[in-house]
Design a protein around this motif. Structure first.
Motif, PDB file in Angstrom:
ATOM      1  N   ILE A 156     -43.513  -4.840 -41.245  1.00 36.68           N
ATOM      2  CA  ILE A 156     -42.105  -4.473 -41.032  1.00 36.68           C
ATOM      3  C   ILE A 156     -41.960  -2.960 -41.051  1.00 36.68           C
ATOM      4  O   ILE A 156     -41.202  -2.377 -40.293  1.00 36.68           O
ATOM      5  CB  ILE A 156     -41.209  -5.149 -42.105  1.00 36.68           C
ATOM      6  CG1 ILE A 156     -41.169  -6.662 -41.818  1.00 36.68           C
ATOM      7  CG2 ILE A 156     -39.801  -4.569 -42.101  1.00 36.68           C
ATOM      8  CD1 ILE A 156     -40.637  -7.488 -42.944  1.00 36.68           C
ATOM      9  N   ASP A 157     -42.748  -2.308 -41.898  1.00 36.44           N
ATOM     10  CA  ASP A 157     -42.725  -0.834 -41.939  1.00 36.44           C
ATOM     11  C   ASP A 157     -43.393  -0.224 -40.710  1.00 36.44           C
ATOM     12  O   ASP A 157     -43.516   0.991 -40.607  1.00 36.44           O
ATOM     13  CB  ASP A 157     -43.453  -0.325 -43.195  1.00 36.44           C
ATOM     14  CG  ASP A 157     -42.655  -0.638 -44.447  1.00 36.44           C
ATOM     15  OD1 ASP A 157     -41.469  -1.002 -44.290  1.00 36.44           O
ATOM     16  OD2 ASP A 157     -43.204  -0.540 -45.549  1.00 36.44           O
ATOM     17  N   GLY A 158     -43.899  -1.059 -39.816  1.00 40.82           N
ATOM     18  CA  GLY A 158     -44.482  -0.568 -38.572  1.00 40.82           C
ATOM     19  C   GLY A 158     -45.927  -0.145 -38.687  1.00 40.82           C
ATOM     20  O   GLY A 158     -46.429   0.619 -37.854  1.00 40.82           O
ATOM     21  N   ALA A 159     -46.625  -0.647 -39.707  1.00 45.16           N
ATOM     22  CA  ALA A 159     -48.024  -0.253 -39.862  1.00 45.16           C
ATOM     23  C   ALA A 159     -48.899  -1.002 -38.857  1.00 45.16           C
ATOM     24  O   ALA A 159     -48.634  -2.154 -38.539  1.00 45.16           O
ATOM     25  CB  ALA A 159     -48.495  -0.571 -41.285  1.00 45.16           C
ATOM     26  N   SER A 160     -49.939  -0.366 -38.354  1.00 41.13           N
ATOM     27  CA  SER A 160     -50.879  -1.038 -37.462  1.00 41.13           C
ATOM     28  C   SER A 160     -51.872  -1.823 -38.322  1.00 41.13           C
ATOM     29  O   SER A 160     -51.904  -1.677 -39.542  1.00 41.13           O
ATOM     30  CB  SER A 160     -51.638  -0.013 -36.622  1.00 41.13           C
ATOM     31  OG  SER A 160     -52.545   0.686 -37.445  1.00 41.13           O
ATOM     32  N   ARG A 161     -52.673  -2.655 -37.673  1.00 41.49           N
ATOM     33  CA  ARG A 161     -53.671  -3.436 -38.399  1.00 41.49           C
ATOM     34  C   ARG A 161     -54.606  -2.537 -39.201  1.00 41.49           C
ATOM     35  O   ARG A 161     -55.009  -2.871 -40.308  1.00 41.49           O
ATOM     36  CB  ARG A 161     -54.518  -4.257 -37.413  1.00 41.49           C
ATOM     37  CG  ARG A 161     -53.875  -5.540 -37.011  1.00 41.49           C
ATOM     38  CD  ARG A 161     -53.956  -6.580 -38.127  1.00 41.49           C
ATOM     39  NE  ARG A 161     -53.241  -7.795 -37.751  1.00 41.49           N
ATOM     40  CZ  ARG A 161     -53.060  -8.827 -38.545  1.00 41.49           C
ATOM     41  NH1 ARG A 161     -53.497  -8.780 -39.774  1.00 41.49           N
ATOM     42  NH2 ARG A 161     -52.421  -9.901 -38.112  1.00 41.49           N
ATOM     43  N   PHE A 162     -54.975  -1.394 -38.645  1.00 42.87           N
ATOM     44  CA  PHE A 162     -55.911  -0.504 -39.318  1.00 42.87           C
ATOM     45  C   PHE A 162     -55.281   0.100 -40.565  1.00 42.87           C
ATOM     46  O   PHE A 162     -55.907   0.167 -41.613  1.00 42.87           O
ATOM     47  CB  PHE A 162     -56.400   0.589 -38.362  1.00 42.87           C
ATOM     48  CG  PHE A 162     -57.374   0.075 -37.363  1.00 42.87           C
ATOM     49  CD1 PHE A 162     -58.729   0.051 -37.645  1.00 42.87           C
ATOM     50  CD2 PHE A 162     -56.932  -0.435 -36.149  1.00 42.87           C
ATOM     51  CE1 PHE A 162     -59.633  -0.466 -36.735  1.00 42.87           C
ATOM     52  CE2 PHE A 162     -57.825  -0.952 -35.239  1.00 42.87           C
ATOM     53  CZ  PHE A 162     -59.181  -0.966 -35.526  1.00 42.87           C
ATOM     54  N   GLN A 163     -54.014   0.533 -40.409  1.00 39.12           N
ATOM     55  CA  GLN A 163     -53.328   1.088 -41.579  1.00 39.12           C
ATOM     56  C   GLN A 163     -53.190   0.023 -42.655  1.00 39.12           C
ATOM     57  O   GLN A 163     -53.417   0.276 -43.840  1.00 39.12           O
ATOM     58  CB  GLN A 163     -51.949   1.614 -41.171  1.00 39.12           C
ATOM     59  CG  GLN A 163     -52.054   2.890 -40.350  1.00 39.12           C
ATOM     60  CD  GLN A 163     -50.757   3.231 -39.671  1.00 39.12           C
ATOM     61  OE1 GLN A 163     -49.987   2.341 -39.273  1.00 39.12           O
ATOM     62  NE2 GLN A 163     -50.504   4.517 -39.514  1.00 39.12           N
ATOM     63  N   MET A 164     -52.850  -1.189 -42.203  1.00 39.67           N
ATOM     64  CA  MET A 164     -52.693  -2.294 -43.137  1.00 39.67           C
ATOM     65  C   MET A 164     -53.977  -2.502 -43.929  1.00 39.67           C
ATOM     66  O   MET A 164     -53.961  -2.627 -45.150  1.00 39.67           O
ATOM     67  CB  MET A 164     -52.459  -3.579 -42.329  1.00 39.67           C
ATOM     68  CG  MET A 164     -51.145  -4.229 -42.530  1.00 39.67           C
ATOM     69  SD  MET A 164     -51.192  -5.717 -41.529  1.00 39.67           S
ATOM     70  CE  MET A 164     -49.859  -5.378 -40.423  1.00 39.67           C
ATOM     71  N   PHE A 165     -55.087  -2.525 -43.187  1.00 41.31           N
ATOM     72  CA  PHE A 165     -56.369  -2.815 -43.816  1.00 41.31           C
ATOM     73  C   PHE A 165     -56.759  -1.740 -44.828  1.00 41.31           C
ATOM     74  O   PHE A 165     -57.064  -2.023 -45.972  1.00 41.31           O
ATOM     75  CB  PHE A 165     -57.462  -2.955 -42.752  1.00 41.31           C
ATOM     76  CG  PHE A 165     -58.835  -3.180 -43.327  1.00 41.31           C
ATOM     77  CD1 PHE A 165     -59.154  -4.384 -43.940  1.00 41.31           C
ATOM     78  CD2 PHE A 165     -59.807  -2.191 -43.267  1.00 41.31           C
ATOM     79  CE1 PHE A 165     -60.405  -4.598 -44.480  1.00 41.31           C
ATOM     80  CE2 PHE A 165     -61.059  -2.396 -43.810  1.00 41.31           C
ATOM     81  CZ  PHE A 165     -61.360  -3.611 -44.418  1.00 41.31           C
TER      82      PHE A 165
END
Lengths: 294, 344
Positions: free
Chosen positions: A189-198
């Motif tokens: 929801i904060d707009g993070a990409s998969r990489f940022q999430m990981f």
């Protein structure tokens, strides 16, 4: 009335005999357990003290635990053989292999646990299938490919093939599947990409699994003998502790310098032992985790 | 909105393959491709030293040499297979039973010094196989610790032996006590089967091989104990409470409740044991190099010996792939056995 008074002493004699038996049984069981524990530890104790004995003393009495004359002869001999370099190599390779595993095994484990994509099951089963290939079967294939790639007698040859492991991928996948999805949803929801999430959300909370992965990778690499044996052909500067030690043993029938061999064994064992005592809990948890779900 | 979801899916797909790519590239280069290479070279006479391009295609010759053709290669291969099988038959049941026993013991709620016992039983599992092999080589000397303990325990009846130099087979020794020897035994003892005489086939593991078997059991029990322990702790206590209400005592509870619940773990442990014993290598390399009289020559060590020492890389590859198939078949058989019992 009389019958009761007759029965009573007999009954109490019976219980005291029972409690004696129970005590005896307990002493015997604990004795057995301690004896077993001793059989697992004593060889190491004897190896430690033998490493501080002189060669004549070892030849005269290889069983005595306490050295009569204390000597550093064995360790000096090992130093002369460049054991410092072997230790550096072992540590450097183990750290590189472990770092690779933390990064690559967990990335792959995450994708398999959390991202829906076509072919996921097929990829997972293939990786699982590679765990079935016995290491010894890879001895010659590994030599062939390293030779083709010019990686014989290089750090690259020692490290690259080991920077990711099927076991590591598997371990991390199991862990990531148990992490609640809310965290990623919030990050999405904060707009993070998969990489940022990981890297920002998932990896930091994966600590318990990562510690287990780090321990296994490090231990596997530190103790590995077969892989260095085939990678290193002539370059003695690349010897690791197990390889140097095994080659030091030399041919059958030679007079063995036991104090040096035991000193080398202790130098190889001690760092792992220290890591083990510090992270004991994680060893047990990690095996339980990888083993149970296997 | 629909387009947004599709875009999201597309991005996820790309991310997944990017996450997987390092692992897949490494597996491809250092696992899949090498196995294909090895398969190819197992049909050549490559020596491992000259450029591989110079190796010539010899078809099934390598496989024939180890499986069909009379000669030292076939004799060695079946000798190694025999040794390895004795090794597995001796080690797997003992290590599984002892690991289970220790797991049950250290799982007792009222046991004191619990962590001391767990730590000491597990400790050998974390140490280097080379270091342990050297330590045991030291203990197995004629004047070493193992002999002196055995002498002490039997009040001097035990005659010290040089363990790692003793090629006598255990079954041969027992037959000798019973008066059966090759010289005055039945004639079929001399019949040859796959390059070995019947007498050779029934030798049992040699004393030297038994030494390595004991060492191998000793170093693997710890890990297996921990795996059993984890499985034991996964069994809900309510199961035991129910058994207690029914009046079941310790041993029947264990046999009727604990053991069946442990079946998947048991399968896993036995598989681990089989795979481990069929590729025993480090200990043989350090302690005996396949000797004495080839009685510790294992299939895994033969792969190394022929490939690297004897410069017969093609033949070595053929042995390795045969070993792979053997292990695979054994695992399948074992799965069949454990699986069919599970449905009872």
């Amino acid at each position: 009335m009389t019958t009761i008074s007759e029965v009573k002493p007999a009954a109490s004699a019976n219980t005291s005999a029972q409690s004696l038996m129970a005590t005896l049984r307990m002493v015997l069981s604990y004795g057995l357990l301690f004896l077993l524990a001793l059989s697992f530890i004593y060889p190491f104790m004897l190896a430690v003290t033998t490493s501080f004995k002189t060669l004549p003393e070892i030849a005269a009495n290889p069983v005595a635990l306490i050295p009569e004359t204390f000597t550093l002869e064995g360790y000096t001999r090992m130093q002369g053989l460049n054991v410092g370099r072997w230790m550096f190599n072992s540590a450097f390779i183990a750290i590189a292999v472990t770092t690779g595993n933390v990064l690559f095994s967990s990335m792959a484990g995450y994708a398999l646990a959390r991202i829906d994509f076509p072919g996921r099951t097929a990829v997972f089963l293939s990786i699982l299938g590679t765990m079935m290939i016995p290491g010894i079967v890879m001895l010659i294939p590994m030599f062939i490919i390293l030779r083709q790639l010019g990686l014989i007698d290089t750090y690259g040859g020692l490290i690259l093939p080991k920077v990711v492991s099927a076991f590591g991928v598997f371990l991390m996948k199991q862990f990531f599947e148990s992490v609640p999805r809310d965290l990623e949803e919030a990050a999405a929801i904060d707009g993070a990409s998969r990489f940022q999430m990981f890297f920002r959300v998932i990896l930091p909370i994966a600590r318990p699994a990562l510690v287990a992965l780090i321990i296994f990778s490090f231990q596997g690499s530190w103790n590995d003998f077969m892989h260095p044996l085939i990678v290193i052909s002539v370059n003695q500067d690349l010897y690791t502790l197990p390889l140097g030690l095994a080659l030091l043993r030399g041919g059958i029938g030679q007079n063995l310098q036991w104090n040096a061999l035991m000193a080398g064994s202790m130098i190889t064992t001690l760092p792992m032992a220290i890591i083990f005592f510090i992270f004991q809990r994680y060893f047990v948890e990690g095996i339980a985790y990888g083993g149970l779900k296997g | 909105m629909a387009a947004g979801i599709r875009e999201q899916e597309r991005q996820d797909r790309i991310a997944a393959w990017l996450f997987l790519s390092p692992a897949l590239i490494i597996f491809a280069i250092f696992l899949v491709i090498p196995i294909l290479f090895a398969l190819y070279f197992s049909f050549t006479d490559w020596n491992g030293i000259s450029p591989p391009a110079e190796a010539s295609w010899i078809g099934l010759d390598n496989y024939q040499a180890i499986l069909l053709q009379d000669g030292i290669r076939r004799a060695d291969f079946f000798k190694a297979l025999k040794n390895t099988t004795y090794f597995a038959l001796g080690v797997v049941p003992v290590q599984t039973a002892l690991a289970l026993f220790l797991a049950v013991v250290v799982n007792q709620r009222l046991l004191r010094f619990k962590s001391f016992f767990r730590t000491s039983y597990y400790f050998p599992s974390i140490t280097s196989s080379v270091a342990i092999s050297l330590i045991f080589l030291f203990l197995y000397q004629k004047s070493g610790l193992i002999n002196s303990i055995l002498s002490g325990a039997t009040l001097g009846l035990w005659e010290p032996i040089a363990w790692m130099e003793d090629s006598r087979g255990l079954i041969h020794i027992i037959l000798g006590w019973l008066g059966v020897t090759l010289r005055d035994g039945p004639a079929f003892f001399r019949t040859e089967l796959l390059g070995l005489t019947i007498w050779d086939w029934i030798s049992g593991p040699s004393v030297a091989l038994s030494g390595i078997m004991i060492l191998n059991t000793w170093t693997t029990i710890g890990t297996m104990m921990i795996i059993f322990l984890a499985a034991l702790q996964d069994i809900p206590t309510s199961v035991y409470e129910a058994a207690q209400i029914d009046g079941a005592t310790t041993w029947p509870t264990f046999r009727k409740i604990t053991l069946p619940l442990l079946r998947p773990t048991m399968f896993f442990i036995i598989t681990l044991g089989l795979i481990g014993t069929y590729q025993v290598f480090d200990q043989v390399y350090v302690m005996s190099s396949g000797g004495p009289a080839k009685t510790t020559l294992t299939v895994a060590y033969m792969v190394y010996r022929n490939g690297f020492r004897n410069s017969e890389m093609g033949l070595g590859a053929a042995i390795a792939l045969s070993l792979f198939i053997i292990i695979f078949i054994l695992t399948m058989i074992q799965r069949r056995i454990t699986g069919s019992e599970a449905t009872d």
